[in-house]
Design an enzyme around this catalytic site. Structure first.
Site, PDB file in Angstrom:
ATOM      1  N   MET A  20       0.848  -1.202   0.000  1.00 56.32           N
ATOM      2  CA  MET A  20       0.000   0.000   0.000  1.00 56.32           C
ATOM      3  C   MET A  20       0.884   1.253   0.000  1.00 56.32           C
ATOM      4  O   MET A  20       0.392   2.355   0.275  1.00 56.32           O
ATOM      5  CB  MET A  20      -0.926  -0.002   1.211  1.00 56.32           C
ATOM      6  CG  MET A  20      -1.882  -1.189   1.197  1.00 56.32           C
ATOM      7  SD  MET A  20      -3.369  -0.906   2.151  1.00 56.32           S
ATOM      8  CE  MET A  20      -2.689  -0.670   3.763  1.00 56.32           C
ATOM      9  N   LEU A  23       6.596   3.150   1.668  1.00 55.74           N
ATOM     10  CA  LEU A  23       7.538   2.024   1.751  1.00 55.74           C
ATOM     11  C   LEU A  23       8.593   2.244   2.818  1.00 55.74           C
ATOM     12  O   LEU A  23       9.094   3.355   3.015  1.00 55.74           O
ATOM     13  CB  LEU A  23       8.208   1.816   0.391  1.00 55.74           C
ATOM     14  CG  LEU A  23       7.238   1.516  -0.769  1.00 55.74           C
ATOM     15  CD1 LEU A  23       8.020   1.313  -2.065  1.00 55.74           C
ATOM     16  CD2 LEU A  23       6.363   0.311  -0.475  1.00 55.74           C
ATOM     17  N   HIS A  27       9.229  -3.460   3.565  1.00 58.81           N
ATOM     18  CA  HIS A  27       8.774  -3.688   2.188  1.00 58.81           C
ATOM     19  C   HIS A  27       9.974  -4.024   1.286  1.00 58.81           C
ATOM     20  O   HIS A  27       9.903  -4.909   0.446  1.00 58.81           O
ATOM     21  CB  HIS A  27       8.102  -2.423   1.619  1.00 58.81           C
ATOM     22  CG  HIS A  27       6.841  -2.009   2.317  1.00 58.81           C
ATOM     23  ND1 HIS A  27       6.746  -0.840   3.031  1.00 58.81           N
ATOM     24  CD2 HIS A  27       5.622  -2.594   2.391  1.00 58.81           C
ATOM     25  CE1 HIS A  27       5.511  -0.719   3.513  1.00 58.81           C
ATOM     26  NE2 HIS A  27       4.817  -1.767   3.150  1.00 58.81           N
ATOM     27  N   GLN A  51     -10.475  -2.764   1.722  1.00 58.99           N
ATOM     28  CA  GLN A  51     -10.015  -3.472   2.920  1.00 58.99           C
ATOM     29  C   GLN A  51     -10.029  -2.588   4.171  1.00 58.99           C
ATOM     30  O   GLN A  51      -9.612  -3.022   5.236  1.00 58.99           O
ATOM     31  CB  GLN A  51      -8.625  -4.079   2.696  1.00 58.99           C
ATOM     32  CG  GLN A  51      -7.493  -3.080   2.635  1.00 58.99           C
ATOM     33  CD  GLN A  51      -6.193  -3.737   2.211  1.00 58.99           C
ATOM     34  OE1 GLN A  51      -6.050  -4.189   1.070  1.00 58.99           O
ATOM     35  NE2 GLN A  51      -5.238  -3.822   3.115  1.00 58.99           N
ATOM     36  N   MET A 175       8.558  -2.943  11.884  1.00 61.61           N
ATOM     37  CA  MET A 175       8.377  -1.787  10.997  1.00 61.61           C
ATOM     38  C   MET A 175       6.968  -1.786  10.412  1.00 61.61           C
ATOM     39  O   MET A 175       6.446  -2.834  10.041  1.00 61.61           O
ATOM     40  CB  MET A 175       9.379  -1.850   9.856  1.00 61.61           C
ATOM     41  CG  MET A 175      10.781  -1.579  10.305  1.00 61.61           C
ATOM     42  SD  MET A 175      11.889  -1.586   8.910  1.00 61.61           S
ATOM     43  CE  MET A 175      13.444  -1.417   9.772  1.00 61.61           C
ATOM     44  N   ARG A 178       2.409   2.584   9.713  1.00 59.17           N
ATOM     45  CA  ARG A 178       1.615   3.298  10.722  1.00 59.17           C
ATOM     46  C   ARG A 178       2.467   3.754  11.909  1.00 59.17           C
ATOM     47  O   ARG A 178       1.972   4.540  12.730  1.00 59.17           O
ATOM     48  CB  ARG A 178       0.459   2.425  11.212  1.00 59.17           C
ATOM     49  CG  ARG A 178      -0.596   2.184  10.127  1.00 59.17           C
ATOM     50  CD  ARG A 178      -1.822   1.480  10.658  1.00 59.17           C
ATOM     51  NE  ARG A 178      -2.922   1.499   9.701  1.00 59.17           N
ATOM     52  CZ  ARG A 178      -3.295   0.470   8.939  1.00 59.17           C
ATOM     53  NH1 ARG A 178      -2.648  -0.678   9.012  1.00 59.17           N
ATOM     54  NH2 ARG A 178      -4.299   0.593   8.096  1.00 59.17           N
TER      55      ARG A 178
HETATM   56  P1  AMP Z   1       1.383  -3.020   3.449  1.00 59.80           P
HETATM   57  O1  AMP Z   1       1.942  -1.954   2.586  1.00 59.80           O
HETATM   58  O2  AMP Z   1       1.293  -2.679   4.900  1.00 59.80           O
HETATM   59  O3  AMP Z   1       0.113  -3.618   2.882  1.00 59.80           O
HETATM   60  O4  AMP Z   1       2.434  -4.213   3.404  1.00 59.80           O
HETATM   61  C1  AMP Z   1       2.844  -4.756   2.172  1.00 59.80           C
HETATM   62  C2  AMP Z   1       3.614  -6.035   2.441  1.00 59.80           C
HETATM   63  O5  AMP Z   1       4.747  -5.739   3.263  1.00 59.80           O
HETATM   64  C3  AMP Z   1       2.783  -7.080   3.218  1.00 59.80           C
HETATM   65  O6  AMP Z   1       3.069  -8.363   2.689  1.00 59.80           O
HETATM   66  C4  AMP Z   1       3.289  -6.921   4.624  1.00 59.80           C
HETATM   67  O7  AMP Z   1       3.149  -8.092   5.394  1.00 59.80           O
HETATM   68  C5  AMP Z   1       4.747  -6.607   4.374  1.00 59.80           C
HETATM   69  N1  AMP Z   1       5.350  -5.934   5.525  1.00 59.80           N
HETATM   70  C6  AMP Z   1       4.850  -4.877   6.219  1.00 59.80           C
HETATM   71  N2  AMP Z   1       5.655  -4.572   7.252  1.00 59.80           N
HETATM   72  C7  AMP Z   1       6.679  -5.473   7.224  1.00 59.80           C
HETATM   73  C8  AMP Z   1       7.822  -5.686   8.036  1.00 59.80           C
HETATM   74  N3  AMP Z   1       8.086  -4.927   9.101  1.00 59.80           N
HETATM   75  N4  AMP Z   1       8.664  -6.694   7.703  1.00 59.80           N
HETATM   76  C9  AMP Z   1       8.400  -7.487   6.629  1.00 59.80           C
HETATM   77  N5  AMP Z   1       7.339  -7.332   5.816  1.00 59.80           N
HETATM   78  C10 AMP Z   1       6.479  -6.341   6.111  1.00 59.80           C
END
Ligand code: AMP
Length: 278
Positions: A20, A23, A27, A51, A175, A178
């Protein structure tokens, strides 16, 4: 399932990291994993409205697109897909609801009605648009990863799902895009999440197999703090089976501990693998 090495032998492959945006290094660690498994890498950046619940942070969610694009370029990403809402959901398209009873009914599910339906909807669309050979998801969102593995299997997407470890700041906080909402004191209070999860992990490694004991001490640890000025709301602290996500009475071999806690107004989630030592 075609293993990543076997697929690599078949020719070019595409590794996909859905995000989303906003980054961070977590990510980018997924991008690194995708690059080790595939010849080309694609990242999607899309804050998916379906979502988010009506009282969640969809409008407030950070969208630093220029910075994100630069981070992708620096990380050697080959393709960035950053669609608009109307590209993903053309006006007039029928609303879709997805359900996987059992996996949706626990943990995040009851607290975020419609969330996983929206996640499955957007990921299925992204899979069909991007057509990757493998997709990387973070263990940080453990329930999401479990659900997306199940979705991929149930709908026969020819895509390998790769789970990637949670990246943490040096103080232990997982990480998250938010985390930027947290004040200094809230951040300090939030550290009890990873600390309590590690304590639960240690308890199990030292031989505790009673899941209710582990759950109770996890809850107590989460709620104990010197920072009494920072309001928290513990939404769940659970010990579950790693595949079914159902609550456990006894830990036979492995389990997952998961926490959701609001610190101030920011809702944080984290989890850890519990292993009984032999
Ligand atoms: P998001 O942008 O929050 O939807 O996350 C995108 C992807 O990054 C999802 O597969 C999350 O599980 C992964 N992600 C988010 N935070 C972390 C983190 N601290 N370590 C590893 N992967 C992460």
């Amino acid at each position: 399932m075609t293993s990543a090495p076997a697929r690599a032998a078949l020719g070019p492959s595409l590794g996909f990291v859905p995000t989303m945006g906003a980054l961070h290094a977590g990510h980018l660690s997924l991008v690194d994993v995708a690059k080790t498994h595939a010849t080309k890498t694609a990242v999607s950046i899309f804050v998916n409205p379906t979502q988010f619940g009506p009282h969640e942070d969809f409008h407030k969610y950070p969208r630093p697109l220029e910075t994100d694009l630069q981070l992708c370029t620096d990380a050697g990403v080959d393709i960035v897909f950053a669609p608009s809402v109307s590209e993903m959901y053309p006006p007039g398209e029928a609303p879709l609801r997805v359900d996987m009873p059992g996996l949706f009914d626990v943990l995040e599910g009851p607290r975020r009605p419609g969330h996983f339906s929206g996640v499955c909807q957007v990921v299925a669309k992204l899979f069909n648009i991007v057509q990757p050979s493998l997709a990387c998801f973070g263990e940080k969102d453990f329930q999401q990863l479990t659900i997306l593995r199940a979705l991929t299997k149930a709908l026969d997407f020819p895509i390998d799902i790769v789970g990637c470890p949670t990246l943490r700041d040096p103080d232990g906080l997982a990480m998250s895009s938010r985390n930027r909402y947290l004040s200094g004191d809230e951040r300090k209070r939030a550290l009890s999440i990873s600390r309590s999860l590690r304590a639960a992990q240690a308890r199990v490694a030292e031989g505790e197999r009673d899941a209710s004991e582990v759950r109770a001490s996890l809850r107590a640890d989460l709620l104990t703090s010197d920072l009494s000025d920072v309001p928290v709301e513990l939404q769940y602290a659970e010990v579950v089976d790693i595949d079914s996500l159902q609550s456990l009475h006894r830990i036979e071999d492995e389990a997952q501990a998961l926490v959701a806690m609001k610190v101030g107004t920011t809702r944080l989630i984290d989890n850890i693998r519990l292993r009984v030592s032999r």
